[in-house]
Design an enzyme around this catalytic site. Structure first.
Site, short mmCIF file in Angstrom:
data_model
loop_
_atom_site.label_atom_id
_atom_site.label_comp_id
_atom_site.label_asym_id
_atom_site.label_seq_id
_atom_site.Cartn_x
_atom_site.Cartn_y
_atom_site.Cartn_z
N SER A 19 0.75 -1.40 -0.15
CA SER A 19 0.12 0.08 -0.01
C SER A 19 0.74 1.36 -0.01
CB SER A 19 -0.93 0.11 1.32
OG SER A 19 -0.39 0.05 2.34
N ASN A 20 2.00 1.15 0.72
CA ASN A 20 2.92 2.35 0.50
C ASN A 20 3.46 2.47 -0.81
OD1 ASN A 20 3.14 3.70 3.32
ND2 ASN A 20 3.30 1.61 3.82
N LYS A 72 23.56 -14.58 0.91
CA LYS A 72 22.93 -13.10 0.94
C LYS A 72 23.75 -12.23 0.10
CE LYS A 72 21.14 -9.46 4.10
NZ LYS A 72 19.83 -9.73 4.36
N MET A 97 10.76 -6.92 4.22
CA MET A 97 11.01 -7.58 5.55
C MET A 97 12.33 -8.30 5.83
SD MET A 97 8.15 -6.65 6.97
CE MET A 97 7.94 -7.65 8.44
N ARG A 98 13.28 -7.66 5.12
CA ARG A 98 14.55 -8.23 5.30
C ARG A 98 15.76 -7.19 5.57
NH1 ARG A 98 15.42 -13.57 3.63
NH2 ARG A 98 13.24 -13.78 2.74
N LEU A 99 16.68 -7.55 6.17
CA LEU A 99 17.88 -6.56 6.41
C LEU A 99 18.62 -6.31 5.30
CD1 LEU A 99 18.41 -5.52 9.39
CD2 LEU A 99 20.08 -7.21 9.64
N ILE A 100 18.90 -5.11 5.14
CA ILE A 100 19.77 -4.72 3.87
C ILE A 100 21.19 -5.10 4.57
CG2 ILE A 100 20.62 -2.99 2.49
CD1 ILE A 100 17.74 -3.81 1.85
N ASN A 114 13.57 4.10 5.08
CA ASN A 114 12.65 3.01 5.28
C ASN A 114 11.61 3.66 5.99
OD1 ASN A 114 11.66 0.37 6.05
ND2 ASN A 114 12.47 0.57 7.91
N HIS A 116 8.62 2.78 9.00
CA HIS A 116 8.51 1.78 10.49
C HIS A 116 7.22 2.26 10.95
CE1 HIS A 116 9.32 -1.44 13.21
NE2 HIS A 116 9.19 -0.31 13.92
C1 GRF Z 1 4.21 -0.70 6.72
O1 GRF Z 1 3.30 -0.71 7.90
C2 GRF Z 1 5.50 -0.02 7.14
O2 GRF Z 1 5.83 0.70 7.89
C3 GRF Z 1 6.03 -1.38 7.47
O3 GRF Z 1 5.33 -2.50 6.40
C4 GRF Z 1 4.02 -2.08 6.31
C5 GRF Z 1 3.99 -2.34 4.91
O4 GRF Z 1 2.82 -2.01 4.64
N1 GRF Z 1 7.46 -1.45 7.17
P1 GRF Z 1 2.41 -2.02 2.73
O5 GRF Z 1 2.94 -3.48 2.25
O6 GRF Z 1 3.12 -0.88 2.35
O7 GRF Z 1 1.00 -2.05 2.76
#
Ligand code: GRF
Length: 196
Positions: A19-20, A72, A97-100, A114, A116
């Site tokens: 969604s972002n 990696k 969902m992974r460390l750079i 990023n 968060h």
């Molecule tokens: C967001 O809440 C962001 O802050 C976190 O992961 C979520 C990602 O949501 N890091 P989406 O995939 O952008 O909908």
């Protein structure tokens, strides 16, 4: 400093619903003053919904499970090849969902950002919203920060607080946080690009 619209080239990194990513795609499509061009979406989850959004918007995708690489560093070298061939300037993590690792960090020093879902340094990690509720916090929020080698560490660029009501469900809180994110992330990314 770029005098041209669409000057800076972005890659958005995703693992989930995206969604972002969508918020960034939408601002680029609808705002003629937007200073960036989203040229690549990178994902470690080839089946995630964010990739559908990228395809819909006709943005190039690099999607591969790290498991299909020796380690990696090899995985990140493959990403780096894709970033180089798309001439990417900035990496924008949006639910990745992974460390750079060092391969990408050293290729893009201070050019990885990023978002968060907490007021860092409170509640780092993968379950920030659930953790804030479990801790009975009265407030949480959203942080945009530059990425370093830590988990949700790195210099904070901007934060927005979100109040937690006592009987709030996780779903309701997530919705409010997403609402904040979708306004905040394009705003902070714009500032970074304009100053670059
Ligand atoms: C967001 O809440 C962001 O802050 C976190 O992961 C979520 C990602 O949501 N890091 P989406 O995939 O952008 O909908």
């Amino acid at each position: 400093m770029s005098q041209h619209h669409n000057g800076k080239r972005l890659a958005v990194f995703v693992s989930g619903s995206g969604s972002n990513l969508q918020a960034l795609l939408d601002v680029e499509r609808t705002d003629a003053t937007w200073p960036g061009k989203l040229v690549l979406v990178v994902s470690d989850k080839p089946a995630c919904y964010a990739i559908e959004r990228a395809k819909q918007a006709e943005v190039r995708v690099f999607a591969a499970s790290p498991k299909s690489f020796a380690d990696k560093a090899a995985y990140e070298r493959a990403i780096l090849d894709a970033l180089k061939s798309a001439d990417v300037d900035w990496l924008v993590l949006a639910g990745y969902m992974r460390l750079i690792g060092p391969t990408l960090l050293s290729a893009y020093p201070d050019r990885i950002v990023n978002i968060h879902p907490s007021l860092l340094p409170a509640f780092p990690g993968a379950h920030a919203v659930r953790d804030a509720l479990a801790a009975k916090a009265t407030q949480t929020g959203v942080t945009v920060h530059l990425v370093d080698e830590g988990v949700d560490t790195g210099p904070v660029l901007e934060q927005v607080a979100v109040d937690i009501n006592p009987d709030m469900t996780e779903e309701a809180l997530l919705e409010r946080i997403h609402h904040v994110e979708h306004e905040l992330y394009p705003r902070v990314v714009r500032r970074l690009l304009v100053r670059d």
